[in-house]
Design an enzyme around this catalytic site. Structure first.
Site, mmCIF file in Angstrom:
data_model
loop_
_atom_site.group_PDB
_atom_site.id
_atom_site.type_symbol
_atom_site.label_atom_id
_atom_site.label_comp_id
_atom_site.label_asym_id
_atom_site.label_seq_id
_atom_site.Cartn_x
_atom_site.Cartn_y
_atom_site.Cartn_z
ATOM 1 C CB CYS A 140 1.727 -59.385 6.978
ATOM 2 S SG CYS A 140 3.254 -60.253 6.595
ATOM 3 N N GLY A 188 5.037 -48.934 -4.415
ATOM 4 C CA GLY A 188 5.900 -48.612 -5.549
ATOM 5 C C GLY A 188 6.295 -47.155 -5.717
ATOM 6 C CB ILE A 206 -2.208 -51.911 -1.377
ATOM 7 C CG1 ILE A 206 -1.084 -51.707 -2.391
ATOM 8 C CG2 ILE A 206 -3.529 -51.410 -1.878
ATOM 9 C CD1 ILE A 206 -1.268 -52.422 -3.728
ATOM 10 C CG ASN A 207 0.963 -55.501 3.402
ATOM 11 O OD1 ASN A 207 2.040 -55.801 2.908
ATOM 12 N ND2 ASN A 207 0.752 -55.550 4.703
ATOM 13 N N GLY A 254 8.229 -62.598 7.318
ATOM 14 C CA GLY A 254 7.393 -63.285 8.304
ATOM 15 C C GLY A 254 7.280 -62.548 9.625
ATOM 16 C CE LYS A 257 1.170 -51.749 4.449
ATOM 17 N NZ LYS A 257 2.610 -51.662 4.770
ATOM 18 C CE LYS A 259 10.057 -56.968 10.438
ATOM 19 N NZ LYS A 259 9.300 -57.082 9.173
ATOM 20 C CG ASN A 310 8.865 -59.044 2.181
ATOM 21 O OD1 ASN A 310 8.723 -59.593 3.274
ATOM 22 N ND2 ASN A 310 7.992 -58.164 1.709
ATOM 23 C CB ALA A 311 8.758 -64.726 2.424
#
Lengths: 262, 304
Positions: free
Chosen positions: B130, B244, B191-192, B72, B165, B45, B69-70
């Site tokens: 992000c 995905g 991709i992000n 952060g 990324k 991560k 998702n968030a």
């Protein structure tokens, strides 16, 4: 440890008030799990709904090779789960999370549950009774039909007090004297709450005043269930300041003095 | 004969092309549930120079065939990572890729400097994409100049391979990819998540406390494939495809589009064993179709 299991549903019955009682055959899981832990269930095949749903154990019956959950139909996932017929296989991860830290030497514990949040406290009460620990129970719900586990508790010799919104007895101000009296019962060594942040705040205050360790099983929208994705955040106080812990893996059971109950 | 699943990407030798996407898979943590040595690589991560608390909950919203998702970039900071996580992660055999994030160019640079002193890191992934780290979903990766500045700052401080990324939340991802490569990125991860939101009609409120979040899962696979394909046509560096992926044939689609390896993200959140199943299925698929090596698929898309 492999936490992936295929459960065989043996019973999935409507209990009224929007609640269902599901029993599944899963001998390994039943032996490995402890009260307060949960399973993370794929409610239907495919990508809709996409995520698993977490359910705490309502009963663990290793001798029968079965686990039981009690759930409320609230959305697509639980609706599809409620449609499942006995004989169906269920994909579940478990047992996950940290269970209730039941003191093996406790003379008595108190459980305080609201609505569907009472479910994990039933598994805890059963384990407590099995080790000879006394249990006091205060159960809260919208109405008498939405109280769960009261008959089961009574059959184990547990004295159950019920309060409901319908009878106007469930407000924290009214629960306070009942809870205080229950905590003051001789030998009460630990207290546990689930299903209401208001009741958790009340218990935290009353238990702290008496020096009784109190624990809550928390709920949050969950992703992986294994501590990997960090979405089920729970705000906690630490000596270094406030931070987030993971409900799935650090919890779902936390000491009440540690959590920030917004 | 057993098909060959191995690939090589920027000097990293992977026993198979499948690795977790940053933040979708507990590293360390998941060694408790499975043998991590079966994976092609390990991606941690994102780590930032200083600890980050992350966003308040709810941090997740279920969507059709995916999720928002968030989180952060909640993380304990690079020093804590080096002292606590890195020693555990070094014990595994797949190459370790450390993802770095930051809110300023200087933060990326300083984090890289600290990680550079440590052994056991095979490569860096530079997370300029992000959507949950700055207000309004902004990210360095939305600007070619900002991307270039971050990559150049990291490049100056390491000889280890860098994978940048990228975000799909741009008008022209090729332009950003070229900027990253010009600044010295050895490879690209595409991709992000896609910037999105979900609304609770009953409450008349956003589902996520952060309001906006990143969309991932099968719902975004066509977008990810398109990005990999477009960028592969335009740049020479290797690409790690992600977005995905949840099956062996998804992996092959990304390789055909031009990726040399792939990351599995959201599928891990539904099933922590997803990657191990995908790798087993990949081997089976190649065997059944008499394909000697998975490398035969890389960039082999027929468009005529």
């Amino acid at each position: 440890m492999n936490v992936s299991h295929i459960l065989t549903v043996t019973k999935n019955e409507d209990q009224g008030a929007g609640y269902f009682h599901l029993v599944a055959r899963a001998p390994e899981l039943a032996s490995a799990a402890r009260p307060g832990q949960f399973i993370h269930v794929l409610c239907a095949p495919g990508v809709d709904p996409f995520l698993r749903r977490p359910f705490s154990f309502y009963r663990l019956r290793p001798e029968a090779g079965e686990v039981e959950i009690y759930y409320q139909v609230v959305g697509k996932g639980t609706h599809l789960l409620s449609q499942i017929q006995p004989g169906t296989k269920l994909d579940a991860l478990g047992p996950l999370g940290q269970g209730f830290p039941l003191d093996p030497k406790a003379q008595r514990i108190l459980i305080l549950g609201r609505g569907i949040g009472t479910a994990p406290l039933i598994a805890l009460a059963e384990a407590a009774r099995a080790q000879g620990t006394g249990v006091s129970a205060i159960l809260s719900a919208r109405n008498p039909d939405a109280i769960i586990g009261d008959r089961l508790l009574a059959s184990w010799g547990v004295e159950v007090t019920t309060v409901t919104d319908e009878s106007g007895t469930s407000d924290p101000a009214q629960v306070e004297p009942l809870l205080a009296a229950a905590l003051d019962k001789p030998g009460t060594a630990q207290a546990f709450v689930c299903g209401s942040r208001r009741l958790a705040r009340l218990l935290r205050r009353l238990a702290a005043a008496r020096g009784i360790p109190a624990f809550g099983s928390l709920e949050e929208r969950m992703g992986c269930g294994l501590g990997g994705c960090l979405v089920c955040a729970c705000r906690v106080r630490t000596p270094e300041g406030e931070t987030y812990k993971r409900v799935c893996n650090d919890g779902p059971v936390f000491p009440l003095e540690e959590v920030v109950l917004g | 004969m057993k098909p060959d699943l191995s690939v090589e990407i920027c000097g990293l030798k992977l026993k198979n092309p499948v690795m977790p996407s940053s933040g979708s898979f507990g590293l360390p943590g998941y060694e408790e549930y499975m043998d991590l040595n079966g994976l092609g690589a390990l991606v941690v991560k994102s780590i930032t120079l200083n600890p980050r608390l992350g966003n308040p909950p709810p941090r997740i919203a279920e969507t059709t065939a995916g999720m928002l998702n968030a989180v952060g970039i909640q993380n304990p900071g690079v020093k804590w990572f080096i002292e606590n996580d890195l020693p555990l992660l070094k014990r595994f055999t797949p190459p370790l890729i450390v993802s770095i994030a930051g809110t300023t160019v200087e933060e990326f640079a300083q984090a890289t400097e600290l990680l550079e002193k440590e052994e056991g890191i095979a490569a860096y992934e530079i997370n300029v994409s992000c959507p949950n780290i700055e207000a309004g979903g902004r990210a360095f990766g939305m600007s070619a100049a900002a991307t270039q500045a971050v990559v150049a700052a990291v490049r100056k401080r390491t000889r280890r391979p860098i994978f940048t990324k990228l975000t799909p939340n741009v008008t022209d991802i090729v332009e950003i990819a070229q900027a990253a490569v010009e600044a010295g990125s050895d490879g690209l991860t595409l991709i992000n998540t896609l910037l999105g939101m979900a609304i609770d009609v009953k409450l008349r409120r956003p589902v996520l406390a952060n309001v906006l979040g990143g969309l991932s899962g099968p719902a975004i696979k066509p977008v990810a494939l398109r990005c990999v394909y477009q960028v592969a046509q335009a740049v020479k560096v290797p690409i790690i495809g992600t977005g995905g992926i949840s099956s062996a044939t998804d992996v092959l689609e990304f390789l055909l589009a031009g990726a040399s390896a792939v990351q599995v993200g959201t599928a891990n959140i539904v099933d922590p064993y997803a990657m191990l199943k995908i790798i087993a299925d990949l081997e089976k698929y190649l065997a059944e179709n008499n394909v000697a090596s998975v490398r035969e698929y890389i960039g082999a898309l027929k468009t005529h």
